[in-house]
Design an enzyme around this catalytic site. Sequence first.
Site, PDB file in Angstrom:
ATOM      1  N   ASP A  78       1.705  -8.212  -0.844  1.00 25.06           N
ATOM      2  CA  ASP A  78       0.500  -8.879  -0.368  1.00 25.06           C
ATOM      3  C   ASP A  78      -0.149  -9.530  -1.593  1.00 25.06           C
ATOM      4  O   ASP A  78       0.231  -9.255  -2.736  1.00 25.06           O
ATOM      5  CB  ASP A  78      -0.431  -7.848   0.269  1.00 25.06           C
ATOM      6  CG  ASP A  78      -1.694  -8.472   0.846  1.00 25.06           C
ATOM      7  OD1 ASP A  78      -1.627  -9.626   1.311  1.00 25.06           O
ATOM      8  OD2 ASP A  78      -2.747  -7.811   0.802  1.00 25.06           O
TER       9      ASP A  78
ATOM     10  N   ASP B  50      -4.093 -10.453  -1.950  1.00 24.14           N
ATOM     11  CA  ASP B  50      -5.444  -9.968  -2.263  1.00 24.14           C
ATOM     12  C   ASP B  50      -5.453  -8.473  -2.533  1.00 24.14           C
ATOM     13  O   ASP B  50      -4.987  -7.674  -1.720  1.00 24.14           O
ATOM     14  CB  ASP B  50      -6.404 -10.290  -1.103  1.00 24.14           C
ATOM     15  CG  ASP B  50      -6.663 -11.780  -0.983  1.00 24.14           C
ATOM     16  OD1 ASP B  50      -7.124 -12.382  -1.965  1.00 24.14           O
ATOM     17  OD2 ASP B  50      -6.382 -12.340   0.099  1.00 24.14           O
TER      18      ASP B  50
END
Length: 552
Positions: free
Chosen positions: A114, A116
């Site tokens: 991922d 963030d």
Amino acid sequence: MTFRKILSIGSTIDRRKVFPYVAREGFGGSCRGFNSTTSPEESVIKLEEEQRKIENEDSFFEEEISKLRREFTAAKQSFLKIPEAVKAMPKMNPEGIYVNKNLRLDSIQVYGFDYDYTLAHYSSNLQNLIYDLAKEHMVNELRYPESCLEFKYDSTFPIRGLYYDRQKGCLLKLDFFGSIEPDGCYFGRQKLSRKEIEEIYGTRHIGRDQARGLVGLMDFFCFSEACLIADVVQHFVDAKLEFDACYVYQDVNRAIQHVHRSGLVHREILLDPQRYLVKNSQLLRFLKMLKENGKRLFLLTNSPYYFVDGGMRFMLEDSLGHRDSWKDLFDVVIAKANKPEFYTSEHPFRCYDKEKDTLTFTKVDSFFRNKVYYHGCLKSFLEITKWNGPEVIYFGDHLFSDLRGPSKAGWRTAAIIHELESEIQIQNKDDYRFEQAKFHIIQELLGKFHATINNSYRSDAYMSLLEDLNEDRKKARCAMKRMFNRSFGATFLTDTGQESAFAYNIHQYADVYTSKPENFLLYPPEAWLHVPFDIKIMPHHLKVPSSLFKTK
């Protein structure tokens, strides 16, 4: 002896000393001495025997209370300084990888990430930004009172892993078994007492029906969300305005989602990346190490490409060469993936044209390096890549959006929990371990107390010892809590040192967990990561035994 004299003897027995025993036994107790078939003389003898029994029992209880009091006094003497044994206990590594399920890194061929709070490290300023943008949206678009603009984000209030009750409006911290923490229930900014919790919920345990009304605040963006929810509820309470707790959540969540989906927060971050993003040369080292060892890498994020590109350029600009691109590190780059729906939907992939900022209309049936893809689904991803579940590990910070889907799909999972580092540092401190050991000692004494002393026995010595034990246990519990967060305590632990509901979710969906991906640099790429043989629930927790305080 005459019958009248026998009756006279019976009348001189102090009924106040006899009846307590009968009261203790209850109506089903030993009352046969008053049976009409028993002679008066036998009744008197039985009453005298029962009286002696009471006195012996009381004497035993008083002796046990006195013994426990001495143990408690001796324990308090040992609390005057931290034992050397506590100081000598091993320290847990704040940057370690902690294992819930055995993992062989040599069998992992594909690493997914991922963006963030996984690849991207943010400063504490980001929570203030999200909070301010969300409250402005609520006032300007959802017509909340203008006085809400005066709200200020309070970083000392929320922690990750809280639950909001959409029916009753309370922010809750739950333990591993789904019970409300006694000091972890807030209505607005007001902490509720145990009595108030019982009045609202009937019990501290959250049942299945009540759990349906709870929403978990699990990712790193939840800090601003939890704080804004509490501030809005408190505002309505102070203004004596009626409100529906469900609508408060819907509006705050809508505002938080708008801040992200509209690109407001993305633009603000890229306008001043030094204020919000943290440069990270170790991340590049980690990604390059994976590539050098023949691993395949992919990026799967809900953020738009321009935001990811701007952030990666800033974070790695001091480490990458002028002609190098961060995209060269990845075999597949997928943005706007719409997790968690990505794992269950059948949305097609679209190729993103970076120059025109548009989506192309060609069918995506293969992935190419230096291309960017939008949307898609897990089913198509597996069909195109032919990557098998057990050889893939995915790194993410959100337990439900990032890790639950991959876990169910057979991928291995790694949770990135940034606050793990600071919490382990606190747990490593002698002061914390000292309070934890004190708490365990007092808890053991309370266990002995309740196991030995009859609950119906209520002498002054009994009440005095019970109050002192409870008071010292409370002091130790509060001291441990204050070392973490003043409102809710630790993220992974309850105030009593047991695991929290957040820890339960980590245990459920993360094969391994650590504070940042580059911590894997501390381990060989072919390492076998094993669950510790003596682990009970969370492998990074080190319990301080009370025996360290005992003297020979």
